[in-house]
Design an enzyme around this catalytic site. Structure first.
Site, PDB file in Angstrom:
ATOM      1  CE1 TYR A 199      45.590  50.761  32.075  1.00  0.00           C
ATOM      2  CE2 TYR A 199      45.771  49.407  34.042  1.00  0.00           C
ATOM      3  CZ  TYR A 199      45.016  50.183  33.199  1.00  0.00           C
ATOM      4  OH  TYR A 199      43.686  50.393  33.465  1.00  0.00           O
TER       5      TYR A 199
ATOM      6  CE  LYS B 150      44.694  53.761  33.696  1.00  0.00           C
ATOM      7  NZ  LYS B 150      43.596  54.653  33.346  1.00  0.00           N
TER       8      LYS B 150
ATOM      9  CB  SER C 209      39.366  46.740  27.767  1.00  0.00           C
ATOM     10  OG  SER C 209      39.469  47.109  29.095  1.00  0.00           O
TER      11      SER C 209
END
Length: 154
Positions: free
Chosen positions: A103, A107, A138
């Site tokens: 992740y 990013k 989320s």
């Protein structure tokens, strides 16, 4: 001018369909004034536990998806010499934390791309912004034991 809303489904991790969706949007409305890249996927796990295939899926959704969509919309903005592109990214695009390597890497890559794009688009009066919120809540699916693919956050 006011346009009726139109729902267009898009799996941002499916790079093959993004250009067709962008073409559909441009054919319907003629232009995009503001593009907000806000889709994301993440997975939590130790580096050695996450498959390379899952690393690639995260990279497709968080890096290649937004840049593919942006590149598909960009020529229209450049020809009109106006537009705004926004990347909703993450603080993890600036700092890494344990168990989020795929992740954070995706990013970081997105931040680098959109920083360069911002500099290139200045001459066309196209604004490029990156928003890097801290941790947010989320939607999450609980995985079955040992099923890292199902541990994706969307």
């Amino acid at each position: 001018q006011t346009y009726a809303p139109k729902l267009i489904l898009l799996d941002i991790s499916d790079i093959r369909c993004i250009r067709d969706v962008a073409k559909e949007i441009l054919n319907c409305y003629g232009c995009v004034d503001i593009l907000i890249n806000n889709a994301s996927m993440k997975v939590k796990g130790a580096v050695q536990s996450i498959s390379l295939e899952l690393d690639k899926k995260i990279m497709d959704a968080n890096y290649f998806g937004p840049i593919t969509l942006t590149k598909a919309i960009l020529p229209n903005m450049i020809s009109r010499r106006t537009g705004q592109i926004v990347l909703i990214n993450s603080i993890q695009g600036k700092i890494g934390i344990p168990f989020r390597a795929a992740y954070a890497a995706s990013k970081h890559a997105a931040v680098g791309f959109f920083d360069c794009l911002r500099a290139e688009m200045e001459e066309f009066d196209i604004s490029v912004s990156t928003v890097s919120p801290t941790f947010i809540c989320s939607y999450h699916r609980q995985p079955a034991p040992g099923n890292w693919e199902a541990s994706i956050w969307k």
